[in-house]
Design a protein around this motif. Structure first.
Motif, PDB file in Angstrom:
ATOM      1  N   TYR A  22       0.802  -1.219  -0.022  1.00  0.00           N
ATOM      2  CA  TYR A  22       0.012   0.151   0.260  1.00  0.00           C
ATOM      3  C   TYR A  22       0.922   1.135   0.023  1.00  0.00           C
ATOM      4  CZ  TYR A  22      -3.902   3.193   1.704  1.00  0.00           C
ATOM      5  OH  TYR A  22      -4.900   4.162   1.742  1.00  0.00           O
ATOM      6  N   LEU A  53      -7.677  -3.401   5.937  1.00  0.00           N
ATOM      7  CA  LEU A  53      -7.850  -3.636   4.355  1.00  0.00           C
ATOM      8  C   LEU A  53      -7.214  -4.947   3.984  1.00  0.00           C
ATOM      9  CD1 LEU A  53      -8.416  -1.931   1.644  1.00  0.00           C
ATOM     10  CD2 LEU A  53      -6.230  -1.279   1.669  1.00  0.00           C
ATOM     11  N   LYS A 363     -14.058  -1.913  -9.163  1.00  0.00           N
ATOM     12  CA  LYS A 363     -13.985  -3.069  -8.577  1.00  0.00           C
ATOM     13  C   LYS A 363     -13.601  -4.110  -9.700  1.00  0.00           C
ATOM     14  CE  LYS A 363     -18.253  -2.446  -5.744  1.00  0.00           C
ATOM     15  NZ  LYS A 363     -19.722  -2.653  -5.515  1.00  0.00           N
ATOM     16  N   SER A 366      -9.650  -3.841  -9.641  1.00  0.00           N
ATOM     17  CA  SER A 366      -9.004  -3.959  -8.525  1.00  0.00           C
ATOM     18  C   SER A 366      -8.901  -5.541  -8.624  1.00  0.00           C
ATOM     19  CB  SER A 366      -9.751  -3.865  -7.229  1.00  0.00           C
ATOM     20  OG  SER A 366     -11.072  -4.604  -7.046  1.00  0.00           O
ATOM     21  N   ILE A 378      -0.877  -0.903  -4.301  1.00  0.00           N
ATOM     22  CA  ILE A 378      -2.299  -0.012  -4.514  1.00  0.00           C
ATOM     23  C   ILE A 378      -1.816   1.297  -3.819  1.00  0.00           C
ATOM     24  CG2 ILE A 378      -4.542   0.174  -3.055  1.00  0.00           C
ATOM     25  CD1 ILE A 378      -4.406  -2.800  -2.850  1.00  0.00           C
ATOM     26  N   GLN A 380      -2.692   5.181  -2.248  1.00  0.00           N
ATOM     27  CA  GLN A 380      -3.914   5.302  -1.266  1.00  0.00           C
ATOM     28  C   GLN A 380      -4.940   6.028  -1.820  1.00  0.00           C
ATOM     29  OE1 GLN A 380      -1.275   8.275   0.778  1.00  0.00           O
ATOM     30  NE2 GLN A 380      -2.613   9.933   0.138  1.00  0.00           N
ATOM     31  N   GLU A 382      -7.120   4.619  -3.921  1.00  0.00           N
ATOM     32  CA  GLU A 382      -7.519   3.797  -4.653  1.00  0.00           C
ATOM     33  C   GLU A 382      -8.697   2.785  -4.175  1.00  0.00           C
ATOM     34  OE1 GLU A 382      -5.586   0.066  -7.153  1.00  0.00           O
ATOM     35  OE2 GLU A 382      -4.302   1.422  -6.564  1.00  0.00           O
ATOM     36  N   GLU A 383      -8.356   2.627  -2.866  1.00  0.00           N
ATOM     37  CA  GLU A 383      -9.630   1.616  -2.397  1.00  0.00           C
ATOM     38  C   GLU A 383     -10.942   2.354  -1.955  1.00  0.00           C
ATOM     39  OE1 GLU A 383      -7.310   3.334   1.337  1.00  0.00           O
ATOM     40  OE2 GLU A 383      -6.783   3.106  -0.865  1.00  0.00           O
ATOM     41  N   LEU A 459     -14.599   0.279  -0.916  1.00  0.00           N
ATOM     42  CA  LEU A 459     -13.718  -0.172   0.079  1.00  0.00           C
ATOM     43  C   LEU A 459     -13.847  -1.472   0.452  1.00  0.00           C
ATOM     44  CD1 LEU A 459     -11.669   0.522   2.197  1.00  0.00           C
ATOM     45  CD2 LEU A 459     -13.528   1.676   3.674  1.00  0.00           C
ATOM     46  N   TYR A 462     -12.470  -4.239  -1.720  1.00  0.00           N
ATOM     47  CA  TYR A 462     -11.221  -4.346  -1.581  1.00  0.00           C
ATOM     48  C   TYR A 462     -10.919  -5.140  -0.351  1.00  0.00           C
ATOM     49  CZ  TYR A 462      -9.073  -1.219  -5.221  1.00  0.00           C
ATOM     50  OH  TYR A 462      -8.712  -0.577  -6.397  1.00  0.00           O
ATOM     51  N   ARG A 463     -11.561  -5.050   0.745  1.00  0.00           N
ATOM     52  CA  ARG A 463     -11.212  -5.695   1.836  1.00  0.00           C
ATOM     53  C   ARG A 463     -11.648  -7.029   1.742  1.00  0.00           C
ATOM     54  NH1 ARG A 463     -13.644  -1.907   6.723  1.00  0.00           N
ATOM     55  NH2 ARG A 463     -11.895  -0.563   7.047  1.00  0.00           N
ATOM     56  N   LEU A 466      -9.163  -8.812  -0.941  1.00  0.00           N
ATOM     57  CA  LEU A 466      -8.090  -9.302  -0.304  1.00  0.00           C
ATOM     58  C   LEU A 466      -7.941 -10.168   0.410  1.00  0.00           C
ATOM     59  CD1 LEU A 466      -6.687  -5.571   0.068  1.00  0.00           C
ATOM     60  CD2 LEU A 466      -5.506  -7.582  -1.202  1.00  0.00           C
TER      61      LEU A 466
END
Length: 551
Positions: A22, A53, A363, A366, A378, A380, A382-383, A459, A462-463, A466
């Motif tokens: 990140y 994240l 989405k 990503s 990634i 900052q 971006e998420e 957001l 992304y979480r 990942l």
């Protein structure tokens, strides 16, 4: 404080392979003291966001002592923190908290050039016979007084600046206030490696090396040849910059760099689990150079070129060609991919100007990035699905944008402050009346607090993705094989050991139906994408994706 002082961070020499890193631009992440500029204590206070994240590491752009002509990429002291960002004690606290949360810390080393205010350059320019006279690249003028050759600066104009004290020109590939160091001099290499060791001893887990292919210049100062118009590519410099008119074979990309990178790697290998990623800035030979710099397990662990940072909209063909070209150029190397960073227009805007559903588009991109072969950066915001900010000329800070305005607006649009809370002053970034760059209203509406806990938000996607990615080692470390698909669709498999995963992306604005590759595929869940499979065909909505495992 040593890198392995905290038991949470167990040494793993291979941690970087497939890692999600990140990137933090410290001026814009979190302001802790109300001066309108982000700082190290601010980063420390927000590390839980990165842990939640699911990133493996952070890369912090330069925070060293600097006159800030290029916002920290002009270093005047390599072994201290600029007071704007805090102190060495603050950095130690950041390391400790990151390691407590299981996050590794990489910092940005700028070794091709320094600030003209660095004591090394001040001494070097004072005469032609001082102990550091040869620490930078100096040359006599041509008989007519003009620069020694035709080399150009990325920031526009000649790469040579006249110095009246020495009655010589000095080389600067970037701003005139960023003189290039002479790494042909072993003393310069030793000084840079000593600075590297300083931060290793302080507990960092790795480095991002800025402009890694600019370290050496041609000793004979030969002119660069012209580049044919059809070969010009605006990914290294904006199209309005004549820098693109040359083939840069003498001012960078020199073979002597290999030996220095081996020295650098040998230093890293003295420590338990350190990794480095190099930025290769070249539009013609980028992937070839990445291959050279990551081969043999004795130079860089990974590098990245500019293929996925280019202005041209991302297509299935570009993804396939880039990965296949990298595999051919660097069969034993490892890439680190990014779609956005602090130097380019945010990718949702860069590629999605005509996309109606930008959330779905963000989405999909990503998931595409996070399932490529290679490690991932990634940037900052971006998420959050942030778009490029439109900065008025009077608010510009970036000298690059000021130089080429309005045809090129510079890099400020991707550097605006992070947005945390839509109800707080300055979106929770600062308590200052004015921040160093303005915060766009459209960003405030996408603040972290407006997206947390909402499954449909970028957001939470992304979480979720990942977490999904971490379940399958093939995503991080596996090989990649592409399969035939339609013009707007991308199909590939990732394989590692006995695990084989299928990834199907619809990169178009219309619904698509794709035949499944041969095999017994079991659909995977937990990634957040919705699809239908009928008669061995996958039905995908616009900007959709499908994932399966081979049974």
């Amino acid at each position: 404080m040593s890198a392995d002082a905290n038991p949470v961070m167990t040494p793993d020499k291979d941690w970087w392979r497939g890692a999600v890193i990140y990137q933090i631009y410290p001026r814009s992440y979190q302001d802790s003291n109300g001066d309108g500029i982000g700082d190290l204590k601010g980063i420390t206070a927000r590390l839980s966001h990165i842990a939640d994240l699911g990133a493996d590491a952070i890369w912090i752009s330069p925070f060293f002592t600097s006159p800030m002509k290029d916002f920290g990429y002009d270093v005047s002291n390599y072994v201290d923190v600029d007071p704007m960002f805090g102190s060495l004690t603050d950095f130690d606290g950041l390391i400790a908290e990151a390691h407590r949360l299981g996050i590794r810390v990489m910092i940005d080393l700028v070794m091709s050039h320094s600030s003209d205010q660095h004591p090394w350059f001040v001494e070097s320019r004072s005469s032609r016979v001082n102990p550091k006279a040869d620490w930078y690249v100096w040359s006599d003028p041509k008989p007519d007084g003009s620069p020694p050759n035709n080399w150009l600066s990325i920031f526009g104009g000649s790469a040579w600046q006249w110095d009246p004290t020495r009655m010589q020109y000095y080389l600067h590939n970037f701003l005139t206030s960023q003189p290039d160091m002479n790494l042909h001099n072993p003393e310069v290499q030793d000084a840079l490696l000593a600075a590297t060791r300083f931060w290793l001893d302080r507990g960092v887990d790795g480095f991002r090396l800025d402009t890694i292919n600019f370290y050496f210049h041609d000793k004979e100062l030969r002119d660069n040849p012209a580049l044919a118009p059809e070969r010009r590519n605006a990914s290294t410099a904006p199209a309005v910059n004549p820098y693109n008119f040359q083939e840069h074979i003498y001012d960078k990309n020199r073979p002597e760099n290999i030996a220095f990178l081996k020295r650098f790697r040998a230093l890293l290998d003295e420590y338990p689990a350190i990794a480095a990623v190099g930025e290769v800035g070249d539009s013609q030979r980028g992937l070839e150079i990445v291959g050279e710099y990551t081969s043999g397990n004795d130079k860089m662990q990974m590098c990245y070129a500019f293929e996925f940072l280019a202005p041209e909209p991302l297509t299935p063909e570009i993804v396939r060609n880039t990965q296949n070209a990298f595999a051919a150029a660097a069969p034993e190397g490892w890439a680190c991919w990014a779609f956005s960073n602090h130097d380019v227009v945010r990718h949702v805007s860069r590629w999605g100007a005509n996309v109606l559903d930008r959330e779905a588009y963000a989405k999909m991109l990503s998931a595409l990035l996070l399932t490529q072969r290679g490690s991932v950066c990634i940037y900052q915001g971006e998420e959050l699905g942030l778009t490029e900010a439109d900065i008025a000329f009077e608010d510009l800070q970036d000298p690059y944008g000021i130089q080429f305005w309005p045809e090129f607006k510079g890099r400020d649009g991707c550097r605006t402050p992070m947005v945390w809370d839509d109800h707080a002053m300055q979106a929770g970034f600062s308590t200052a009346q004015k921040t160093w760059l303005p915060i766009p209203v459209e960003h405030v509406l996408r603040s972290v607090n407006t997206q947390v806990g909402k499954p449909e938000s970028v957001l939470e996607h992304y979480r979720r993705f990942l977490a999904f990615r971490r379940q399958y080692p093939a995503f991080a470390k596996g090989d990649i094989t592409f399969h035939d698909a339609g013009e707007d669709q991308l199909v590939y498999t990732r394989a590692f050991g006995n695990e084989k995963l299928l990834c199907i992306f619809n990169m178009g604005a219309d619904q698509a139906s794709l035949a499944m590759p041969a095999g017994n595929w079991v659909e995977l869940e937990g990634h957040g994408f919705v699809s239908n499979v009928n008669d061995n065909k996958v039905e995908l909505p616009a900007w959709g994706a499908y994932f399966a495992r081979h049974a």
